[in-house]
Design a protein around this motif. Structure first.
Motif, PDB file in Angstrom:
ATOM      1  N   VAL A   1      45.673  35.376  40.371  1.00 22.90           N
ATOM      2  CA  VAL A   1      46.010  34.667  41.609  1.00 22.90           C
ATOM      3  C   VAL A   1      47.126  33.637  41.454  1.00 22.90           C
ATOM      4  CG1 VAL A   1      43.638  34.948  42.426  1.00 22.90           C
ATOM      5  CG2 VAL A   1      44.282  32.843  41.246  1.00 22.90           C
ATOM      6  N   LYS A   2      47.593  33.390  40.236  1.00 25.01           N
ATOM      7  CA  LYS A   2      48.499  32.259  40.014  1.00 25.01           C
ATOM      8  C   LYS A   2      49.807  32.358  40.798  1.00 25.01           C
ATOM      9  CE  LYS A   2      50.602  34.066  35.739  1.00 25.01           C
ATOM     10  NZ  LYS A   2      50.798  33.806  34.287  1.00 25.01           N
ATOM     11  N   GLU A   3      50.302  33.574  41.044  1.00 22.13           N
ATOM     12  CA  GLU A   3      51.580  33.728  41.729  1.00 22.13           C
ATOM     13  C   GLU A   3      51.483  33.471  43.232  1.00 22.13           C
ATOM     14  OE1 GLU A   3      53.058  37.573  40.784  1.00 22.13           O
ATOM     15  OE2 GLU A   3      53.271  37.161  38.637  1.00 22.13           O
ATOM     16  N   ASP A   4      50.298  33.643  43.805  1.00 22.31           N
ATOM     17  CA  ASP A   4      50.150  33.465  45.257  1.00 22.31           C
ATOM     18  C   ASP A   4      48.817  32.799  45.590  1.00 22.31           C
ATOM     19  OD1 ASP A   4      48.526  35.564  44.544  1.00 22.31           O
ATOM     20  OD2 ASP A   4      49.696  37.084  45.604  1.00 22.31           O
TER      21      ASP A   4
ATOM     22  N   LYS B   1      45.764  43.127  46.398  1.00 19.66           N
ATOM     23  CA  LYS B   1      46.983  42.890  47.170  1.00 19.66           C
ATOM     24  C   LYS B   1      46.610  42.711  48.640  1.00 19.66           C
ATOM     25  CE  LYS B   1      50.512  45.578  46.258  1.00 19.66           C
ATOM     26  NZ  LYS B   1      51.305  46.791  45.939  1.00 19.66           N
ATOM     27  N   PRO B   2      47.394  41.944  49.393  1.00 20.86           N
ATOM     28  CA  PRO B   2      47.051  41.669  50.795  1.00 20.86           C
ATOM     29  C   PRO B   2      46.773  42.910  51.626  1.00 20.86           C
ATOM     30  CG  PRO B   2      48.840  40.248  50.100  1.00 20.86           C
ATOM     31  CD  PRO B   2      48.603  41.211  48.970  1.00 20.86           C
TER      32      PRO B   2
ATOM     33  N   ARG C   1      41.948  36.518  51.847  1.00 22.00           N
ATOM     34  CA  ARG C   1      43.329  36.047  51.791  1.00 22.00           C
ATOM     35  C   ARG C   1      43.837  35.778  53.198  1.00 22.00           C
ATOM     36  NH1 ARG C   1      46.750  38.846  46.968  1.00 22.00           N
ATOM     37  NH2 ARG C   1      48.208  37.296  47.782  1.00 22.00           N
ATOM     38  N   LYS C   2      44.650  34.743  53.332  1.00 26.19           N
ATOM     39  CA  LYS C   2      45.201  34.395  54.639  1.00 26.19           C
ATOM     40  C   LYS C   2      46.056  35.526  55.186  1.00 26.19           C
ATOM     41  CE  LYS C   2      45.298  29.565  53.157  1.00 26.19           C
ATOM     42  NZ  LYS C   2      46.154  28.438  52.731  1.00 26.19           N
ATOM     43  N   SER C   3      46.787  36.189  54.300  1.00 22.92           N
ATOM     44  CA  SER C   3      47.643  37.294  54.727  1.00 22.92           C
ATOM     45  C   SER C   3      46.850  38.569  54.984  1.00 22.92           C
ATOM     46  CB  SER C   3      48.710  37.569  53.662  1.00 22.92           C
ATOM     47  OG  SER C   3      48.104  37.869  52.414  1.00 22.92           O
ATOM     48  N   GLY C   4      45.532  38.506  54.769  1.00 25.40           N
ATOM     49  CA  GLY C   4      44.681  39.665  55.022  1.00 25.40           C
ATOM     50  C   GLY C   4      44.172  39.734  56.447  1.00 25.40           C
TER      51      GLY C   4
END
Length: 447
Positions: A134-137, A357-358, A374-377
């Motif tokens: 999760v570190k990248e996003d 991934k989203p 995830r928010k983008s989910g």
């Protein structure tokens, strides 16, 4: 939550491109896909205890189909990797993993319930940390879900989402009886009781409760909180559901039974039998979870659901003046067991990163009418009734039942027998809740 996994074990060995996958991986430097060339061969095993089906964009009519195709996509990106996916029934996966861990031969990647099952392995120190996933996003992950997978300060499991509690009315039954459904999607105790008296008859049960086992017991707990009771204090050192408010709620449930408004056999009924009555058009009000929307849609197509059933979702029913809250379930996700091989660990992390991934989280939660981790989910709910209901559900507080406590599985075994005793009139509501709380507090004290 109802069992979402078929009986039997299906082993899927992925050695090439999954059927139905047509996209090509983007070439890396030198014209090779990532992990190609002379990269060391790696074999990963994944056990999926609560798989998915009917995922949009995938030929996934059976459990395990989606995982098979995602593994195939991952292998195209990493030609040196072979992924073996085994889909295991929900009722079998816990014991299977426990035996494998005891024999020092667990799967590399596990998909299962996090707060009750995976957290146990996390506390035993046999899981890898997932910060690299999760570190990248990390900002895209909802804090509540990351907290769910954080044990002793370490991120050791990664949830995909959860599914909220929903009270379903069969709108057809209400319309036939000339009874209006609540347009604000809320009911008080008295409003529900008045409606049940009008719709229940010799062919139709008003509502059903179930106490056969611990399965979906969060729905029974929610009913006990409907007069304002608290399940426990904030640090779960004391359980408090035997408060006057808790006793009042259980007394109300029993009053519905006494008046013939509850389907018979609460002590021997489980959540699946409860749902079957609703699917057959024999139950006016169903206590369940949001995936029911999808199950009913599929069931109408294959004949498993009476075509007259029309669900109308409302938020949890409460006593007048009490603020509704919801319970959730299905907090499932991924974990990686400890790896001695650094390359295998690296690819296991890459595989979990790929699965979370989203677009994957969005697709899974859309299929289950879940709340994405995830928010983008976030996804558009096409079902109009569900869309209107979720506008209300998203405003409600989620009750923390302390599922990630080490003793929670044992606590659940203490709960449903007391509910059985109350509905069989072997104990008074107060005695049943007092006895449960006594056992719960003894477990909490032992830690």
């Amino acid at each position: 939550m109802k069992n979402l996994v078929k009986k039997g074990v299906v082993v899927l060995l992925i050695t090439g491109v999954a059927a139905g996958c047509t996209s090509n991986p983007k070439p890396q430097a030198g014209g090779e896909a990532a992990g190609g060339g002379n990269a060391k061969p790696v074999t990963l095993t994944m056990w999926a205890g609560t798989g998915f089906k009917d995922i949009e964009g995938y030929d996934s009519k059976n459990y395990g189909d989606w995982e098979k195709q995602k593994a195939g996509e991952f292998q195209k990106l990493h030609p040196n990797v072979t992924v073996k996916v085994e889909s295991v029934p929900f009722s079998d996966i816990e014991q299977k993993v426990n035996v494998a861990v005891a024999g020092n031969n667990p799967p590399d990647v596990l998909y299962d319930n996090i707060p009750i099952r995976i957290s146990k392995h996390a506390r035993n120190g046999v899981l890898e940390e997932l910060d690299d996933v999760v570190k990248e996003d990390k900002a895209d992950w909802k804090e509540a879900f990351l907290n769910m997978g954080t044990i002793n300060g370490k991120l050791l499991a990664l949830p995909l989402g959860s599914v909220p509690q929903v009270v379903f009315l069969n709108k057809t039954i209400f319309e036939k009886k000339g009874v209006s459904v609540p347009q604000d999607r809320s009911w008080t105790w008295n409003e529900m009781k008045d409606a049940l008296k009008k719709v229940a008859d010799k062919n139709t049960y008003g509502i059903a409760y179930f106490a056969k086992s611990e399965q979906a017991d969060q729905l029974m707990v929610s009913n006990l909180l409907s007069a304002g009771a608290q399940w426990a204090n904030k640090d779960f050192t004391q359980y408090t559901v035997n408060s006057p408010e808790g006793v009042e709620a259980l007394t109300f449930m029993l009053s519905l039974q006494d008046e013939g408004l509850v389907a018979p056999g609460t002590a021997t009924m489980d959540v699946n039998a409860n749902f079957e009555l609703f699917k057959q058009g024999k139950l006016a009000v169903l206590n369940h979870t949001s995936p029911v929307y999808g199950d009913l849609e599929v069931g109408k197509k294959n004949g498993a659901v009476d075509p007259s059933v029309e669900p109308f979702g409302i938020i949890p029913v409460v006593k007048e003046g009490v603020t509704p809250r919801i319970t959730v379930t299905g907090e499932n996700g991924y974990a990686i067991f400890k790896q001695n091989d650094s390359e295998k660990k690296k690819m296991a992390i890459e595989f979990v990163k790929f699965l979370t991934k989203p677009e994957n989280i969005k697709a899974i939660n859309k299929a289950t009418y879940g709340i994405a981790a995830r928010k983008s989910g976030t996804y558009e709910i096409q079902n109009k009734d569900a869309s209107q209901l979720f506008e209300q559900l998203n405003k409600l507080e989620i009750v923390d039942l302390g599922k990630n406590r080490a003793y929670f599985s044992t606590l659940r075994q203490k709960f449903y027998p007391e509910m059985q005793a109350a509905f069989l009139k072997a104990k008074s509501p107060k005695q049943a809740l007092d006895d449960f709380v006594k056992n719960a507090n003894e477990l909490a004290a032992k830690k």
